[in-house]
Design an enzyme around this catalytic site. Structure first.
Site, short mmCIF file in Angstrom:
data_model
loop_
_atom_site.label_atom_id
_atom_site.label_comp_id
_atom_site.label_asym_id
_atom_site.label_seq_id
_atom_site.Cartn_x
_atom_site.Cartn_y
_atom_site.Cartn_z
N TRP A 147 -89.86 23.46 64.78
CA TRP A 147 -89.36 22.35 65.61
C TRP A 147 -89.27 21.06 64.79
O TRP A 147 -88.37 20.24 64.98
CB TRP A 147 -90.29 22.14 66.80
CG TRP A 147 -89.90 20.99 67.68
CD1 TRP A 147 -88.99 21.02 68.70
CD2 TRP A 147 -90.40 19.65 67.62
NE1 TRP A 147 -88.88 19.79 69.27
CE2 TRP A 147 -89.73 18.92 68.63
CE3 TRP A 147 -91.32 19.00 66.83
CZ2 TRP A 147 -89.97 17.57 68.86
CZ3 TRP A 147 -91.56 17.66 67.06
CH2 TRP A 147 -90.88 16.96 68.07
N HIS A 148 -90.18 20.91 63.83
CA HIS A 148 -90.20 19.68 63.04
C HIS A 148 -89.00 19.57 62.12
O HIS A 148 -88.63 18.47 61.70
CB HIS A 148 -91.49 19.59 62.21
CG HIS A 148 -92.67 19.22 63.03
ND1 HIS A 148 -93.52 20.16 63.56
CD2 HIS A 148 -93.14 18.02 63.45
CE1 HIS A 148 -94.46 19.56 64.26
NE2 HIS A 148 -94.25 18.26 64.22
N GLY A 149 -88.40 20.68 61.78
CA GLY A 149 -87.23 20.61 60.91
C GLY A 149 -86.70 22.00 60.61
O GLY A 149 -87.46 22.98 60.61
#
Lengths: 489, 665
Positions: free
Chosen positions: A339-341
């Site tokens: 989700w962060h990247g």
């Protein structure tokens, strides 16, 4: 538009609040909605239509879902609604990543790669997609009734304080506040103080440290770099001395916290000025004694989302086998990493966090308990710092190389040989990261953030906030002002 | 109590709103005036709102950049922040400046260069960087050899920057010895290629150890007293190169200046602090120029940086050199005495190289790697390569660049052509004829014409006539020299044959002659009448030498005549002598300057008068002079002045008018 920009601080914010408070109560939500759309359109004009269309579609789908009685159809509509939100997120955020990897696989197999036009990422999509999901699921689970007005729903999704970087506000937490909220004078002032605290965290700590980190590790987004620049960064990392490497990664650990927590503070503060009570997002994460505790304190609204909408649906801890339980845990963190990247380094980061969480459940927690509070805080912090290497350095080989340099014990004269601004800022960051380890620290934090101020406290806070606001404005603009005395021809 | 608290909260909210709105109000109402921030920064263009600009995000980006430069209270906010970070951490937002110990400031670039810790492209361990410096030294040696063939001396030196002379005040510790400095390496290369150069660093270091005055000012990037040392060293070396005697400088006792000139604290200004830093007094030396009969005044072309201004500020280069021009940072060309300037892209390198007696090329350490080193390539190409060949080669290089770039980025041919020229200047070896160690045998065919021009410039009368023509026809004298040399080369009628005196130049000429006489009278005791007589005789002779058929010219000449007379009074002459001594120029020059000013002043006054008025004015002036010289007339005028109680001027005017009327009758 970001909060720590001139356009927001000097134009958007003053004008918005002036008009907002002049308007009658009934008109305020409409004005807030309009301002939020302007806010988003200003930062991502090409995506505003996507945002509006997806919000409208979701609103009517959920209303329809709420009306139907048949469980099958209800489930289907719920699935469609979630698919729209998650589908858009997947398409925009992971489209490039998926296609790049797919083409790489095709390349290994000797097949021609598929044609793919690179997609730009709409800002804030990770946050408003999740909010849509909470709305759909909370309505489906009958936690709350769906909203009657489209404008109210749209406001919930696009409200500018939390649109770009959270906190991820669950529908059930805010449903009542959208129509019924009260902005007391003290809320307006304390909201402003909170906003300034966030601004200071961002401008005076995170940006100062971040500038130095970038000097050593290069920019955080490698997509914008040319191959020559990337080679230069690789060369830098390969030859970095251990002292510089340690300072850089410690600095980044503080930078990311103060950057994100600062933004959350600003969002919470802006919300409070309008009478909203947004959930807290950070609770002194670096004083955690275990990794599990860290994730309970770090980006809390995201952790709650993952727990409620991914971990529990997977079965949570109430599963038949221990292996499944640990898999569920690990998988949730893998997804949270992603989700962060959209890059492999984030996958590794998530996987590592999952492994440490599982280890926590298995033995690490007990080990930490035996260590005692302070050593376990230090030990946990060290794990966080080390795993951050994969978060900051976008290429796994470079991250690994960097970790090796950390433990190369090469203490030659180092890059930050004299930089008092960085050191003092890091000390300040460390102080504010750990000061709640003491009872006094906790008490102070409680007073500053959560209690209602009396007259004297208001006056002190007002003076300090205004001074800090002015100082932040100076810092924000001085950082871009590095003039030459002569033209450089 | 609750009501009182509510009142306070409302007050605080209002105050907050006011303070948050203050920048917006100030931006639009401009209620206060603040000290402007110092330093050059390319100004952000004003954003223009359009659909495309908004959707692409360019409008937003430009707005942010523009507002960053225009919001209210910007200057005090930035100064306040800089002051805080300076006081607390000894840093400011300006990365261009390195804040050293004991209040010393340095250019970051020069500090980095001193420690051999520049960016990767400055890395001296890189063989390509070293090879580049070697080729520059080789080019300079070729330029030197060719210039010597035409009687021009090349002199080069590396500016001893502050970091080299005062490293003890730098904040940083050396990073390590894996890299090394380019300056000593380049000096070595110049030595091995036989390029005349001065290594000023050891000399400066030696002087710095023995003098109690700083050679560089602690808050500035340029040299203070060091400029005198540099000029002295440069003059000595120039004498040696040219085997001649130049004017020398002699320093008096140092005196301190409490009020530091703004230019001397350029680094402090660039910090943009809220409060001035504490200053130690700056020491200056009075400079006297020593000349003798053998002293020659050469023409010099300086190619370098702003350090030049700091030399000219302390030493009068006008008195040292007959003519001196300056190419600043390859950007602006300043002609003699910095009176005129034009962008360097219009500069003809070949002419400048050959028309001067000396070419002095200097640069600081960091410039060894960037555009500061364009000179060797440019000079070599201009001396050896014809304009046509250069054009042809540049076009070929541009074509290859265009082909190479076309595949990757959008390039236009104009840009490729510019790039090709820059590339050739950096790499003159791209010309086959300029490769290798030996001196190229090819020459730019324009050299012949330029050498003729040099001859013309050396001929005083010829030069004077061309200058007069340029003045009269409002032409550029540089162009006229060029045209005249072209005429000589092509056996065409010469411009000087058509040249005639303008009143202005005529006056120049008269003053030149008259001043010799005046100087003579100053060296021997003389009465005012004798001085006057001498001047008048000279003027009379000169006026008779040139037949005037133009009344206006005559009037002008007479006005100038009057000016000279005015200036030639003993009081004025002693003033002129004083000025000459203060400015370190000859009496002749000082007289000339004053006379020219008076002439110009009179000319301006007369510009709006018609011819008849001018004739009347001249007539009146001559009558008045006669009246004043006649004792009886003056006594009568004074008597009338007393009796009628009228201003003297009115009485004189009346008498003049009466004489004019009676004479006509």
């Amino acid at each position: 538009m970001v909060f720590s920009s001139n356009i927001f601080l000097l134009y958007f914010m003053p004008v918005f609040f002036l008009v907002y408070f002049i308007l009658p109560r009934k008109a305020r939500n409409y004005f807030l909605l309009l301002a939020s759309l302007v806010f988003y359109a200003y930062g991502a004009p090409e995506f505003i239509i996507h945002l509006i269309v997806s919000v409208i579609a979701n609103f009517y789908l959920v209303r329809w879902m709420n009306k139907v009685e048949k469980p099958g159809l209800k489930k289907l509509l719920c699935g469609i609604s979630i698919a729209i939100s998650i589908g858009l997120l997947f398409y925009f955020k992971y489209g490039n990543f998926t296609m790049n990897n797919f083409n790489a696989v095709l390349g290994w197999m000797g097949a021609a790669p598929l044609k793919w036009t690179k997609i730009l990422l709409p800002i804030g999509i990770s946050f408003f997609s999740f909010q849509s999901v909470t709305y759909t699921l909370d309505t489906y689970r009958k936690v709350n009734e769906p909203m009657k007005r489209l404008s109210d729903y749209m406001l919930y999704i696009v409200m500018f304080p939390q649109l770009i970087a959270g906190p991820i506000v669950r529908y059930c937490d805010i449903a009542d506040q959208i129509r019924n909220r009260e902005s007391l004078y003290t809320d307006r002032l304390q909201g402003f103080y909170r906003f300034v605290i966030g601004l200071c965290k961002k401008v005076l700590i995170a940006d100062v440290i971040g500038f130095q980190v970038d000097q050593v590790l290069g920019p955080s987004n490698y997509d914008v770099l040319t191959s020559a620049q990337l080679a230069d960064i690789a060369n830098k990392i390969a030859t970095i001395d251990s002292t510089t490497a340690w300072i850089a990664i410690f600095a980044f650990t503080f930078q990311i916290y103060f950057d994100f927590a600062g933004y959350s503070d600003m969002a919470i503060g802006l919300g409070r000025m309008m009478g909203f009570k947004f959930p807290e997002n950070f609770d002194n994460p670096y004083v955690s004694t275990t990794i599990s505790e860290f994730w309970r304190r770090w980006h809390q609204t995201f952790s709650v989302f993952i727990k409620n909408y991914l971990y529990f649906p997977l079965g949570g801890s109430r599963v038949k086998t221990e292996a499944r339980k640990y898999f569920n845990l690990w998988f949730c963190f893998l997804i949270s990493g992603l989700w962060h990247g959209a890059a492999w380094n984030f996958v590794v980061y998530g996987a590592l966090q999952g492994i440490f969480i599982c280890a926590d459940k298995l033995f690490l927690k007990k080990f930490n308990e035996r260590l005692g509070k302070i050593p376990s805080v230090f030990f946990t912090f060290l794990i966080i710092v080390l795993t951050r290497c994969f978060f900051r350095i976008e290429r796994i080989d470079l991250s690994w190389m960097f970790i090796k340099r950390l433990f190369a014990f090469d203490f030659t004269p180092f890059h930050f040989s004299y930089n008092p601004h960085l050191y003092v800022t890091m000390l300040v960051a460390a102080f504010f990261s750990f000061f709640t380890l003491t009872k006094l620290g906790l008490k102070v934090q409680e007073k500053v953030y959560f209690t209602e101020y009396n007259k004297r406290q208001h006056i002190i806070a007002f003076v300090v906030s205004i001074a800090a606001f002015v100082f932040c404005l100076g810092a924000l603009n001085a950082s871009g002002f590095s003039p030459f005395i002569y033209f450089r021809f | 109590m609750r009501k009182q608290c509510k009142g306070i909260l409302i007050t605080l909210i209002c105050l907050t709103a006011l303070l948050v709105f203050a920048p917006l109000l100030e931006q639009n109402l401009k209620l206060f005036t603040f000290k402007k921030l110092v330093g050059y920064k390319k100004p952000a263009p004003k954003p223009v709102l359009s659909y495309d600009a908004f959707v692409s995000g360019k409008f937003q980006q430009r707005s942010e950049n523009y507002l960053k430069e225009h919001f209210g209270f910007r200057e005090p906010l930035i100064r306040m922040y800089n002051q805080c970070t300076y006081d607390w951490f000894k840093t400011t937002s300006n990365n261009e400046i390195h804040i050293g110990r004991d209040g010393w400031l340095y250019h970051t670039e020069s500090a980095l260069q001193y420690y051999g810790n520049m960016e990767s492209w400055f890395d001296m361990t890189n063989s390509q960087v070293r090879e580049n410096l070697i080729s520059k030294a080789r080019d300079l040696s070729k330029v030197n050899a060719i210039l010597q063939q035409y009687g021009v001396h090349l002199l080069t030196f590396t500016l001893p920057t502050k970091s080299y002379i005062y490293p003890e005040h730098l904040r940083w510790q050396p990073i390590g010895d894996t890299t090394f400095n380019a300056t000593p390496f380049f000096e070595q290369q110049l030595d091995s290629h036989g390029v005349p150069h001065i290594n000023m660093v050891p000399w400066f270091k030696q002087v710095q150890d023995t003098t109690r005055f700083d050679l560089f000012y602690s808050k500035g990037s340029h040299w203070a007293a060091g400029a005198l040392l540099a000029v002295d060293t440069m003059l000595k070396y120039m004498e040696q190169l040219g085997d001649c005697s130049l004017a020398r400088i002699q320093l008096g006792s140092p005196y301190s200046i409490e009020e530091i000139p703004n230019n001397d604290k350029d680094l402090e200004n660039l910090l943009n602090l809220a409060a001035p830093l504490k200053h130690e007094p700056i020491f200056e030396y009075p400079v006297r120029l020593l000349t003798n009969e053998q002293t020659v005044y050469p023409t010099v072309w300086f190619v370098g940086t702003s350090f030049y201004w700091y030399m000219t500020r302390r030493v009068n280069f006008d008195a040292l050199f007959r003519d001196r021009d300056f190419l600043f940072y390859y950007a602006m060309f300043y002609t003699d005495s910095e009176q005129k300037s034009f962008p360097a892209d219009r500069l003809d390198y070949l002419r400048e190289l050959l028309l001067h007696d000396y070419v002095v090329f200097f640069r600081d350490g960091p410039q060894l790697y960037n555009d500061g080193m364009l000179f060797p390539g440019k000079a070599l190409i201009s001396l050896c390569i014809s304009d046509e060949r250069l054009k042809e080669k540049a076009s070929a290089v541009a074509d290859s660049l265009y082909c190479a770039w076309k595949a990757t980025t959008h390039q236009d041919s104009v840009r490729c052509n510019n790039q090709a020229h820059i590339l050739l200047q950096h790499h003159p070896e791209l010309f086959e004829e300029l490769r290798g160690e030996s001196i190229p045998s090819c020459r730019n065919p324009r050299i012949g014409q330029i050498l003729v021009e040099k001859e013309i410039r050396a001929d005083r009368n010829w030069s004077f006539l061309l200058k007069a023509m340029a003045e009269n026809d409002s032409l550029k004298v540089r162009e006229l020299y060029k045209m005249e040399s072209y005429n000589v080369m092509n056996h065409q009628p010469l411009l000087c044959d058509k040249a005639y005196f303008t009143t202005y130049d005529y006056f120049d000429f008269l003053v030149d002659e008259a001043s010799v006489e005046i100087q003579r009278s100053l060296s021997a005791p003389a009465t005012e009448a004798e001085i006057f007589q001498q001047v008048m005789d000279t003027l009379q002779t000169k006026i008779q030498q040139h037949a005037y058929d133009d009344d206006t010219l005559m009037i002008m000449a007479c006005t100038m005549d009057a000016t000279v007379v005015q200036l030639s009074t003993k009081g004025n002459l002693s003033e002129i002598e004083k000025k000459a001594s203060n400015w370190h120029i000859s009496i002749d020059k000082a007289f000339r300057k004053d006379a020219l000013w008076c002439c110009q002043h009179n000319k301006n006054k007369m510009r709006n008068l018609n011819e008849a008025t001018l004739v009347k004015a001249l007539d009146s002036y001559q009558i008045e002079r006669r009246l004043r010289q006649n004792k009886a007339s003056m006594e009568s005028i004074m008597q009338k002045h007393r009796e009628m109680n009228l201003p003297l001027r009115i009485i004189i005017n009346r008498d003049i008018e009466w004489i004019r009327q009676n004479r006509k009758q």
